[in-house]
Design a protein around this motif. Structure first.
Motif, PDB file in Angstrom:
ATOM      1  N   UNK A   1      -7.222   3.764  -4.102  1.00 45.54           N
ATOM      2  CA  UNK A   1      -6.790   4.308  -2.815  1.00 45.54           C
ATOM      3  C   UNK A   1      -5.274   4.174  -2.732  1.00 45.54           C
ATOM      4  N   UNK A   2      -4.653   5.242  -2.300  1.00 46.74           N
ATOM      5  CA  UNK A   2      -3.212   5.266  -2.063  1.00 46.74           C
ATOM      6  C   UNK A   2      -2.977   5.731  -0.631  1.00 46.74           C
ATOM      7  N   UNK A   3      -1.766   5.556  -0.170  1.00 47.75           N
ATOM      8  CA  UNK A   3      -1.409   6.079   1.144  1.00 47.75           C
ATOM      9  C   UNK A   3       0.038   6.537   1.150  1.00 47.75           C
ATOM     10  N   UNK A   4       0.305   7.471   2.046  1.00 47.92           N
ATOM     11  CA  UNK A   4       1.679   7.946   2.246  1.00 47.92           C
ATOM     12  C   UNK A   4       1.959   7.975   3.737  1.00 47.92           C
ATOM     13  N   UNK A   5       2.867   7.131   4.140  1.00 49.54           N
ATOM     14  CA  UNK A   5       3.291   7.093   5.537  1.00 49.54           C
ATOM     15  C   UNK A   5       4.415   8.112   5.744  1.00 49.54           C
ATOM     16  N   UNK A   6       4.619   8.556   6.967  1.00 46.89           N
ATOM     17  CA  UNK A   6       5.681   9.525   7.245  1.00 46.89           C
ATOM     18  C   UNK A   6       7.034   9.027   6.757  1.00 46.89           C
ATOM     19  N   UNK A   7       7.713   9.846   5.974  1.00 47.07           N
ATOM     20  CA  UNK A   7       9.043   9.502   5.493  1.00 47.07           C
ATOM     21  C   UNK A   7       9.078   8.480   4.380  1.00 47.07           C
ATOM     22  N   UNK A   8       7.914   8.121   3.853  1.00 45.71           N
ATOM     23  CA  UNK A   8       7.876   7.106   2.794  1.00 45.71           C
ATOM     24  C   UNK A   8       7.216   7.649   1.536  1.00 45.71           C
ATOM     25  N   UNK A   9       7.423   6.927   0.454  1.00 48.28           N
ATOM     26  CA  UNK A   9       6.783   7.287  -0.803  1.00 48.28           C
ATOM     27  C   UNK A   9       5.293   6.904  -0.766  1.00 48.28           C
ATOM     28  N   UNK A  10       4.520   7.581  -1.584  1.00 41.68           N
ATOM     29  CA  UNK A  10       3.115   7.206  -1.716  1.00 41.68           C
ATOM     30  C   UNK A  10       3.026   5.822  -2.362  1.00 41.68           C
ATOM     31  N   UNK A  11       2.125   5.010  -1.868  1.00 39.96           N
ATOM     32  CA  UNK A  11       1.983   3.659  -2.400  1.00 39.96           C
ATOM     33  C   UNK A  11       0.524   3.330  -2.649  1.00 39.96           C
ATOM     34  N   UNK A  12       0.327   2.454  -3.626  1.00 40.71           N
ATOM     35  CA  UNK A  12      -1.020   1.989  -3.931  1.00 40.71           C
ATOM     36  C   UNK A  12      -1.499   1.041  -2.842  1.00 40.71           C
ATOM     37  N   UNK A  13      -2.767   1.165  -2.513  1.00 40.25           N
ATOM     38  CA  UNK A  13      -3.386   0.276  -1.530  1.00 40.25           C
ATOM     39  C   UNK A  13      -4.381  -0.656  -2.212  1.00 40.25           C
ATOM     40  N   UNK A  14      -5.272  -0.075  -2.993  1.00 40.14           N
ATOM     41  CA  UNK A  14      -6.314  -0.873  -3.641  1.00 40.14           C
ATOM     42  C   UNK A  14      -6.890  -0.075  -4.799  1.00 40.14           C
ATOM     43  N   UNK A  15      -7.545  -0.786  -5.718  1.00 40.98           N
ATOM     44  CA  UNK A  15      -8.201  -0.124  -6.839  1.00 40.98           C
ATOM     45  C   UNK A  15      -9.408  -0.950  -7.259  1.00 40.98           C
ATOM     46  N   UNK A  16     -10.314  -0.291  -7.976  1.00 40.34           N
ATOM     47  CA  UNK A  16     -11.545  -0.962  -8.381  1.00 40.34           C
ATOM     48  C   UNK A  16     -11.938  -0.472  -9.763  1.00 40.34           C
ATOM     49  N   UNK A  17     -12.451  -1.393 -10.563  1.00 42.79           N
ATOM     50  CA  UNK A  17     -12.845  -1.061 -11.919  1.00 42.79           C
ATOM     51  C   UNK A  17     -14.123  -0.232 -11.931  1.00 42.79           C
TER      52      UNK A  17
END
Length: 127
Positions: free
Chosen positions: A36-52
């Motif tokens: 899961x990633x997210x992109x907030x207004x005016x910001x770069x996309x960032x990682x939130x969580x991941x699962x194997x």
């Protein structure tokens, strides 16, 4: 080819919870690491969580540790993101992504590690 469809976003108040879902098409879902990633207004996309692939290993951004939980159901071809104690700074478009070669500690946070992306779902947290 994998198609990913997110759902579950919405407008909530600070402190509330939401559960995002990401439904995957295709027969090889259990072979993909998911993130899961997210992109907030005016910001770069960032990682939130991941699962194997098996679900035994999970990874989280420091900003969400202890509040968010990623899980997957390889029978339902779905990955989830349970978000508790939401904060206004969690406001963003949330995307799920699939990694053909899986995820590990060194790669889970890299957008380039993922091959398929959903269209995103908006999460807005009011103060």
């Amino acid at each position: 080819q994998v198609q990913l469809v997110e759902s579950g976003g919405g407008l909530v108040q600070a402190g509330d919870s939401l559960r995002l879902s990401c439904a995957a098409s295709g027969r090889s879902f259990s072979n993909y690491g998911m993130g899961w990633f997210r992109r907030a207004p005016g910001k770069e996309r960032e990682s939130v969580a991941a699962i194997s692939t098996s679900g035994r290993l999970t990874y989280y951004a420091d900003s969400v540790k202890g509040r968010f939980t990623i899980s997957r159901d390889n029978v339902k071809n779905t990955v989830y993101l349970q978000m508790n104690s939401l904060k206004p700074e969690d406001t963003a478009v949330y995307y799920c992504a699939a990694a053909v070669y899986g995820v590990n500690m060194g790669t889970y946070y890299l957008s380039s590690n993922y091959n398929y992306w959903g269209q995103g779902t908006q999460v807005t947290v009011s103060s």
